[in-house]
Write an enzyme that holds these catalytic residues in place. Structure first.
Site, PDB file in Angstrom:
ATOM      1  N   GLU A  96      56.120  33.671  53.436  1.00 44.58           N
ATOM      2  CA  GLU A  96      55.262  33.260  52.212  1.00 44.58           C
ATOM      3  C   GLU A  96      56.608  33.505  51.013  1.00 44.58           C
ATOM      4  O   GLU A  96      57.323  34.551  51.179  1.00 44.58           O
ATOM      5  CB  GLU A  96      54.371  34.186  51.661  1.00 44.58           C
ATOM      6  N   CYS A  97      56.872  32.472  50.372  1.00 40.80           N
ATOM      7  CA  CYS A  97      57.476  32.500  49.310  1.00 40.80           C
ATOM      8  C   CYS A  97      59.105  32.889  49.507  1.00 40.80           C
ATOM      9  O   CYS A  97      59.740  32.126  50.112  1.00 40.80           O
ATOM     10  CB  CYS A  97      57.143  33.191  48.055  1.00 40.80           C
TER      11      CYS A  97
END
EC number: 6.3.5.11
Length: 437
Positions: free
Chosen positions: A322-323
């Protein structure tokens, strides 16, 4: 557990300062305190944990759903629960109060204390408080704490509030101006608690000032016990060996996400900054968000780990990033070499690229997630990736103008999914089940 919500009229209104000071004051009295944070923020919960010594939990109605929020709250325990609000009390999705602190207070049926930072006003502050109190008669605002003011100014405002509200709104006290209480910020909010060397001194000072200037014993009388909520968010043990990246560069994880992974098997944490190898024989790798751009040089220098991760992913190990995790799996961050599993690089922009709640639809056939599955998510980043890798996400954000903003994300290759979207598994259990199947 008796609980209360600390809210304000805006971001930067003093919620975090009062929340941390109150937590520290109660812990210093020998009480067990459970922290919660309304909304998707990771950084505030880490500050809570540095005070209470126990996990702080997010309560996000959009990401988790009402049942998920109730389950997360049910997992909390202690003598007192302190819930730090988000933004202004009524600020929710777009120009509505949906998913706001006020919305949450109605779901959990808990009272609210307003933290206000007044400037150059007296009776007008009463008008502001009255407007906030009367805006929604279904919430219970019990009193106020005034922030960042002098003793003389506080006494003036206290008299004005007490005379106007005739005891219906309690004035619990104030926090005086003090530079020692300030917390530094960077491009995505406050600097992480683990990066502040003087944090303990700041917390001690905040607690001392709060004990001296806020009627804590009076405030505790307004903490309320709420219903016993169900927690049906559990998964069967699949004997998986799971590795989770966790250090100063990667630490944006929802506690419940990690708890679900622990139920699925054996979880081992490792540091992309310091460790040379991944845990052995892993079935699943989870790389969350954080600040890899701040630590890009140190990450880049750890060549053994970069190669280890790339080889594992090329060999078919399942991975969700994620991210910041997505940035790490690219070839570079701002010129510093990274894992290089995905072709392309990550760069830092000058403004937020996508901010707020959005809905993901899996719009392309792939080996990880079923077509058309929908996932609630949150994005908050200034970085962007320059890549031509395949995407399976169609992401849609509903704007306050009533328009839809859409973009592509969700990069897949072999058994890896990486995206900017932050996902809470309580609101998306099927999503997690597909990732680890």
């Amino acid at each position: 557990m008796r609980s209360i919500i600390i809210a304000s009229n805006s971001s930067g209104g003093g919620k975090t300062t009062v929340t941390l000071g109150l937590m520290k004051a109660l812990v210093s009295r020998g009480l067990e305190v459970q922290g919660f944070k309304v909304g998707p923020d990771y950084i505030d919960t880490a500050f809570h944990e540095s005070v209470t010594g126990k996990l702080s939990r997010n309560l996000d109605l959009f990401l988790m759903g009402e049942d998920g929020v109730k389950a997360s709250f049910a997992r909390g325990n202690g003598d007192y629960g302190i819930i730090e609000g988000v933004m202004g009390l009524y600020d929710g999705r777009g120009v509505t109060s949906e998913y706001s602190t006020a919305h949450l207070s109605k779901i959990l049926k808990l009272p609210i204390v307003l933290v206000l930072t007044p400037k150059a006003q007296s009776l007008t502050l009463c008008a502001e408080i009255e407007g906030i109190v009367n805006f929604d008669s279904d919430i219970n605002i019990v009193g106020v704490i005034l922030n960042n003011i002098s003793e003389g100014y506080y006494n003036l405002l206290r008299i004005a509030i007490e005379e106007h509200f005739k005891g219906k709104i309690k004035v619990f006290g104030y926090l005086p101006k003090n530079e020692a209480l300030s917390l530094k910020s960077r491009h995505l909010g406050l600097v992480q608690s683990v990066e502040i060397n003087t944090l303990n001194e700041k917390l001690e000072k905040c607690s001392e000032l709060l004990e001296n200037h806020v009627k804590v014993d009076e405030l505790l009388k307004y903490f309320s016990k709420t219903s016993d909520f169900k927690d049906d968010y559990h998964l069967k043990n699949k004997n998986l060996k799971i590795a989770v990246a966790k250090d100063e560069a990667f630490n944006f994880y929802y506690k419940e996400n990690l708890e679900l992974l622990h139920e699925l098997g054996e979880v081992t944490y490792f540091s992309p900054l310091k460790d040379k190898k991944l845990p052995e024989n892993i079935d699943f790798l989870y790389i969350g968000g954080g600040y890899p751009e701040i630590f890009k040089d140190a990450l880049s220098e750890n060549k053994d780990m970069l190669l280890e991760i790339k080889n594992k992913l090329e060999d078919g190990t399942r991975c969700y990033a994620e991210c910041g995790g997505l940035m790490y799996l690219m070839e570079a961050i701002e010129g510093s070499s990274m894992v290089g599993f995905f072709k392309g690089s990550s760069y830092m922009g000058k403004r937020l690229q996508n901010f707020g709640y959005a809905e993901v639809t899996v719009s392309k056939e792939n080996r990880l997630l079923p077509l058309n599955i929908k996932i609630n998510c949150h994005e908050f980043h200034k970085s962007y990736v320059n890549t031509e890798e395949e995407t399976i996400y169609s992401v849609t954000k509903y704007t306050y103008l009533g328009e839809n903003k859409s973009w592509r994300c969700g990069y897949t290759k072999k058994n890896v999914l990486a995206a900017y979207a932050h996902v809470h598994f309580f609101g998306n259990l099927d999503f997690l089940k597909h990732l680890v199947r």
